[in-house]
Write a protein that holds these residues in place. Structure first.
Motif, mmCIF file in Angstrom:
data_model
loop_
_atom_site.group_PDB
_atom_site.id
_atom_site.type_symbol
_atom_site.label_atom_id
_atom_site.label_comp_id
_atom_site.label_asym_id
_atom_site.label_seq_id
_atom_site.Cartn_x
_atom_site.Cartn_y
_atom_site.Cartn_z
ATOM 1 N N ARG A 9 -1.000 7.285 2.289
ATOM 2 C CA ARG A 9 0.102 8.226 2.451
ATOM 3 C C ARG A 9 1.328 7.551 3.042
ATOM 4 O O ARG A 9 2.453 7.749 2.571
ATOM 5 C CB ARG A 9 -0.312 9.399 3.337
ATOM 6 C CG ARG A 9 0.726 10.527 3.282
ATOM 7 C CD ARG A 9 0.500 11.590 4.312
ATOM 8 N NE ARG A 9 1.195 11.145 5.518
ATOM 9 C CZ ARG A 9 0.790 11.383 6.750
ATOM 10 N NH1 ARG A 9 -0.308 12.054 6.969
ATOM 11 N NH2 ARG A 9 1.479 10.955 7.773
ATOM 12 N N LEU A 10 1.135 6.710 4.063
ATOM 13 C CA LEU A 10 2.262 6.024 4.696
ATOM 14 C C LEU A 10 2.935 5.054 3.732
ATOM 15 O O LEU A 10 4.177 4.967 3.686
ATOM 16 C CB LEU A 10 1.802 5.295 5.957
ATOM 17 C CG LEU A 10 1.374 6.195 7.119
ATOM 18 C CD1 LEU A 10 0.795 5.363 8.250
ATOM 19 C CD2 LEU A 10 2.518 7.055 7.607
ATOM 20 N N GLY A 12 2.913 5.357 0.479
ATOM 21 C CA GLY A 12 3.590 6.224 -0.487
ATOM 22 C C GLY A 12 4.926 6.719 0.039
ATOM 23 O O GLY A 12 5.920 6.747 -0.695
ATOM 24 N N GLU A 13 4.961 7.098 1.315
ATOM 25 C CA GLU A 13 6.213 7.540 1.928
ATOM 26 C C GLU A 13 7.240 6.405 1.961
ATOM 27 O O GLU A 13 8.423 6.622 1.688
ATOM 28 C CB GLU A 13 5.958 8.053 3.344
ATOM 29 C CG GLU A 13 5.205 9.362 3.386
ATOM 30 C CD GLU A 13 4.812 9.787 4.784
ATOM 31 O OE1 GLU A 13 5.138 9.080 5.768
ATOM 32 O OE2 GLU A 13 4.160 10.844 4.913
ATOM 33 N N ALA A 14 6.790 5.191 2.278
ATOM 34 C CA ALA A 14 7.699 4.047 2.323
ATOM 35 C C ALA A 14 8.268 3.744 0.937
ATOM 36 O O ALA A 14 9.472 3.482 0.793
ATOM 37 C CB ALA A 14 6.978 2.824 2.881
ATOM 38 N N PHE A 16 8.612 5.902 -1.488
ATOM 39 C CA PHE A 16 9.516 7.000 -1.807
ATOM 40 C C PHE A 16 10.887 6.768 -1.179
ATOM 41 O O PHE A 16 11.914 6.891 -1.846
ATOM 42 C CB PHE A 16 8.935 8.333 -1.332
ATOM 43 C CG PHE A 16 9.859 9.491 -1.541
ATOM 44 C CD1 PHE A 16 10.001 10.048 -2.790
ATOM 45 C CD2 PHE A 16 10.595 9.999 -0.481
ATOM 46 C CE1 PHE A 16 10.872 11.122 -2.994
ATOM 47 C CE2 PHE A 16 11.462 11.065 -0.669
ATOM 48 C CZ PHE A 16 11.602 11.629 -1.930
ATOM 49 N N ILE A 17 10.899 6.419 0.089
ATOM 50 C CA ILE A 17 12.165 6.199 0.794
ATOM 51 C C ILE A 17 12.938 5.045 0.162
ATOM 52 O O ILE A 17 14.143 5.146 -0.081
ATOM 53 C CB ILE A 17 11.928 5.963 2.296
ATOM 54 C CG1 ILE A 17 11.431 7.255 2.944
ATOM 55 C CG2 ILE A 17 13.188 5.450 2.984
ATOM 56 C CD1 ILE A 17 10.907 7.078 4.352
ATOM 57 N N ALA A 66 4.750 6.354 -5.182
ATOM 58 C CA ALA A 66 4.829 7.451 -4.220
ATOM 59 C C ALA A 66 4.162 8.700 -4.781
ATOM 60 O O ALA A 66 3.401 9.380 -4.082
ATOM 61 C CB ALA A 66 6.284 7.744 -3.867
ATOM 62 N N SER A 69 0.450 8.406 -4.543
ATOM 63 C CA SER A 69 -0.089 8.228 -3.192
ATOM 64 C C SER A 69 0.083 9.441 -2.284
ATOM 65 O O SER A 69 -0.641 9.564 -1.298
ATOM 66 C CB SER A 69 0.579 7.027 -2.511
ATOM 67 O OG SER A 69 0.391 5.861 -3.266
ATOM 68 N N LEU A 70 1.044 10.292 -2.577
ATOM 69 C CA LEU A 70 1.361 11.394 -1.672
ATOM 70 C C LEU A 70 0.647 12.682 -2.086
ATOM 71 O O LEU A 70 0.449 12.937 -3.268
ATOM 72 C CB LEU A 70 2.876 11.618 -1.639
ATOM 73 C CG LEU A 70 3.675 10.468 -1.031
ATOM 74 C CD1 LEU A 70 5.163 10.731 -1.184
ATOM 75 C CD2 LEU A 70 3.321 10.252 0.409
#
Length: 72
Positions: A9-10, A12-14, A16-17, A66, A69-70
């Protein structure tokens, strides 16, 4: 050691950003330097700008990672 679900998840967030930030950069400035590896020294300050097509390809890849993964 880290919980694999949290790690996924982390990351995926990275991704995405990074994808969203490059989307904004390429829309505002066109060609920009594309960095996907950590900076080791200041020699990259004088690096060339990458073509818009390669930036879009990278940001699409980041957003696909992302999405996979999210959680919904």
């Amino acid at each position: 050691d880290m919980n694999e679900q949290l790690k996924s998840r982390l990351l995926g967030e990275a991704h995405f950003i990074r994808g969203i930030m490059y989307f904004d950069l390429v829309r505002m400035f066109g060609q920009v330097p594309l960095r996907t590896e950590p900076t080791q020294d200041l020699s990259v300050l004088t690096s060339e700008r990458d073509p818009v097509e390669s930036i879009y390809a990278q940001l699409i890849e980041d957003l696909k990672i992302a999405e996979a993964s999210l959680p919904v």
